[in-house]
Motif scaffolding. Sequence first.
Motif, PDB file in Angstrom:
ATOM      1  N   VAL A  67       0.844  -1.197   0.000  1.00 24.66           N
ATOM      2  CA  VAL A  67       0.000   0.000   0.000  1.00 24.66           C
ATOM      3  C   VAL A  67       0.880   1.249   0.000  1.00 24.66           C
ATOM      4  CG1 VAL A  67      -1.746   1.289   1.295  1.00 24.66           C
ATOM      5  CG2 VAL A  67      -1.893  -1.209   1.143  1.00 24.66           C
ATOM      6  N   ASP A  68       1.963   1.212   0.775  1.00 29.28           N
ATOM      7  CA  ASP A  68       2.899   2.339   0.809  1.00 29.28           C
ATOM      8  C   ASP A  68       3.582   2.532  -0.543  1.00 29.28           C
ATOM      9  OD1 ASP A  68       2.224   2.718   3.454  1.00 29.28           O
ATOM     10  OD2 ASP A  68       4.013   1.718   4.252  1.00 29.28           O
ATOM     11  N   LEU A  69       3.912   1.434  -1.208  1.00 30.72           N
ATOM     12  CA  LEU A  69       4.543   1.512  -2.525  1.00 30.72           C
ATOM     13  C   LEU A  69       3.609   2.171  -3.540  1.00 30.72           C
ATOM     14  CD1 LEU A  69       6.928   0.790  -4.395  1.00 30.72           C
ATOM     15  CD2 LEU A  69       5.809  -1.413  -4.782  1.00 30.72           C
ATOM     16  N   LYS A  70       2.345   1.776  -3.519  1.00 27.78           N
ATOM     17  CA  LYS A  70       1.370   2.394  -4.438  1.00 27.78           C
ATOM     18  C   LYS A  70       1.167   3.869  -4.084  1.00 27.78           C
ATOM     19  CE  LYS A  70      -2.906   2.595  -4.153  1.00 27.78           C
ATOM     20  NZ  LYS A  70      -4.067   3.317  -4.184  1.00 27.78           N
ATOM     21  N   THR A  71       1.120   4.189  -2.792  1.00 24.19           N
ATOM     22  CA  THR A  71       0.957   5.583  -2.356  1.00 24.19           C
ATOM     23  C   THR A  71       2.154   6.421  -2.795  1.00 24.19           C
ATOM     24  OG1 THR A  71      -0.343   4.859  -0.462  1.00 24.19           O
ATOM     25  CG2 THR A  71       0.575   7.077  -0.359  1.00 24.19           C
ATOM     26  N   TRP A  72       3.357   5.871  -2.641  1.00 26.77           N
ATOM     27  CA  TRP A  72       4.557   6.586  -3.095  1.00 26.77           C
ATOM     28  C   TRP A  72       4.471   6.850  -4.600  1.00 26.77           C
ATOM     29  CZ3 TRP A  72       7.990   4.839  -6.767  1.00 26.77           C
ATOM     30  CH2 TRP A  72       9.082   5.674  -7.006  1.00 26.77           C
ATOM     31  N   TYR A  73       4.090   5.834  -5.363  1.00 25.25           N
ATOM     32  CA  TYR A  73       3.983   5.977  -6.820  1.00 25.25           C
ATOM     33  C   TYR A  73       2.975   7.066  -7.193  1.00 25.25           C
ATOM     34  CZ  TYR A  73       2.023   5.142 -11.422  1.00 25.25           C
ATOM     35  OH  TYR A  73       1.523   5.322 -12.682  1.00 25.25           O
ATOM     36  N   THR A  74       1.802   7.034  -6.583  1.00 24.95           N
ATOM     37  CA  THR A  74       0.780   8.028  -6.939  1.00 24.95           C
ATOM     38  C   THR A  74       1.210   9.436  -6.542  1.00 24.95           C
ATOM     39  OG1 THR A  74      -0.433   7.587  -4.888  1.00 24.95           O
ATOM     40  CG2 THR A  74      -1.158   6.415  -6.854  1.00 24.95           C
ATOM     41  N   ASP A  75       1.910   9.577  -5.416  1.00 24.89           N
ATOM     42  CA  ASP A  75       2.392  10.897  -4.999  1.00 24.89           C
ATOM     43  C   ASP A  75       3.538  11.377  -5.879  1.00 24.89           C
ATOM     44  OD1 ASP A  75       0.532  10.858  -2.970  1.00 24.89           O
ATOM     45  OD2 ASP A  75       1.962  10.291  -1.409  1.00 24.89           O
TER      46      ASP A  75
END
Length: 168
Positions: free
Chosen positions: A42-50
Amino acid sequence: MGAFVKLTDAILFVFFVAIALAVPLIDAQACLPVNFYPPFLVDLKTWYTDEYGDYLFTEKPHFFAGIMWLQLLFQWPLALVNIFAILTSKSWLNTTCLIYGSSVLTSMAAVLAELMGSGKAKDELITIYCPFMGLAVLAFLRGLVGQSSKTTSFNIGKRPALARKKKA
């Protein structure tokens, strides 16, 4: 022609492996509940979207959620089948590549139209999505190329020896 097909298969193989990993671990977070995933994904996807401003993953418009379901339920299994077909030199790879390529081409046309037409997407984000359009075109074209001219030319108009009727 054989070297070109092998090079194409190698490129597609790398993309299919990336798809086989990314779809269930990252992309499916757009349509499945977040509690299905460990916090680091979830953190990886959040980092990508940010980092890249991928508003499609954050806003989750209905068409994008539908494309993610299509990717998870149809394109992802086809990618797995294509990996197997490339590794084992299956003759039906042409068919599955043609199906995969046309499906991804259609999906990516909608996604890229949204990204380019909305004015919300950074150039970096469009650059991330464009290779998948290239993958779709390459898979589609691979589906149109025959395995080998030798295998098809000898079998045209001839029945297999076992299928012939024996005269008494």
